[in-house]
Design an enzyme around this catalytic site. Structure first.
Site, PDB file in Angstrom:
ATOM      1  CB  SER A 163       0.377  -5.688  12.009  1.00 32.33           C
ATOM      2  OG  SER A 163       1.009  -5.160  12.086  1.00 32.33           O
ATOM      3  CE1 TYR A 202       0.837  -4.181   6.452  1.00 36.90           C
ATOM      4  CE2 TYR A 202       1.181  -3.314   8.357  1.00 36.90           C
ATOM      5  CZ  TYR A 202       0.738  -5.010   7.693  1.00 36.90           C
ATOM      6  OH  TYR A 202       1.347  -5.063   8.295  1.00 36.90           O
TER       7      TYR A 202
END
Length: 237
Positions: A132, A146
């Site tokens: 990501s 995250y």
């Protein structure tokens, strides 16, 4: 690795979203594709029927089951690790078990799957992990855990690229920005905010990520390894 020869492709987390786009892209190119799913049995069955790929149920948080599944499918020419989970919130109140589960799925699973696949992977094989852009940049509150998991992927990719380079195996991460999936739809409540960070103000299409993966899995990308390949419309620019 030939552009024309049918290859064995293993997609971990392939029933929906980016994973399903990967399955469609590689199966459509004539590759022999196997993909895993955890909870989306109906979606997995429909995708298998559509593409001719084979679906296997695997919980990526279960290390022993995951390693056994990867070993059973080997040798594979291309491993695509897409399985991931998301837990957001104030770190002072975010459930610790949810954080640990996210670490199991987002960090431990890609590492152990990549190592197991590499045991039997032929020379010039490919390992691709879907990371990501939040591994580089976390522009909003609540994403510390995250972002930590996605930054960990970066270190893993760089290290395994060194470890496996002597065999011609490449290891790379694809780092999508906001992508139109069930988890983050282009029509969702956060879309306008996310587009505000982007140079190209729309969500990435899952098919665009799959096309990028197809290139990185091709002979043309033989010298691309240890890299973070970002596709985010300028989200992190």
């Amino acid at each position: 690795m030939s552009d024309n020869a049918s290859r064995k492709i293993l997609v971990l987390g392939g029933s929906r979203g980016i994973g399903a786009a990967l399955v469609r892209r590689f199966a459509g190119a004539g590759d022999h594709v196997v993909f895993s799913y955890a909870g989306s049995a109906d979606a997995a069955a429909a995708l298998a029927a559509e593409t001719g790929a084979r679906a296997v149920r695997v919980d990526s948080a279960d290390r022993d089951a995951l390693v056994a599944a990867v070993a059973a499918e080997g040798p594979v020419d291309v491993l695509l690790v897409n399985a991931g989970t998301l837990a957001l919130g104030d770190p002072l109140t975010l459930d610790a078990d949810a954080v640990d589960h996210m670490i199991d799925v987002n960090v431990r699973a890609p590492y152990h799957a990549a190592v197991e696949a590499a045991r039997t992977m032929p020379g010039d094989g490919r390992i691709l992990v879907i990371g990501s852009t939040n591994g580089d940049r976390m522009p909003f509150a609540g994403g510390a855990a995250y972002a930590m998991t996605k930054s960990a992927i970066q270190g893993m990719v760089r290290g395994l690229a060194r470890d496996l380079g002597g065999r011609g195996i490449t290891v790379n991460a694809i780092q999508p920005g906001p992508t139109d999936t069930d988890m983050n739809p282009a029509s969702g409540p956060m879309a306008e905010t996310m587009h505000g960070f982007m140079a190209i103000k729309r969500h990435v299409h899952a098919s665009e990520i799959a096309d990028y993966a197809a290139f990185l899995a091709s002979p043309s990308a033989a010298m691309i390894t240890g890299s973070m390949q970002t596709i985010d419309g300028g989200f992190g620019a």
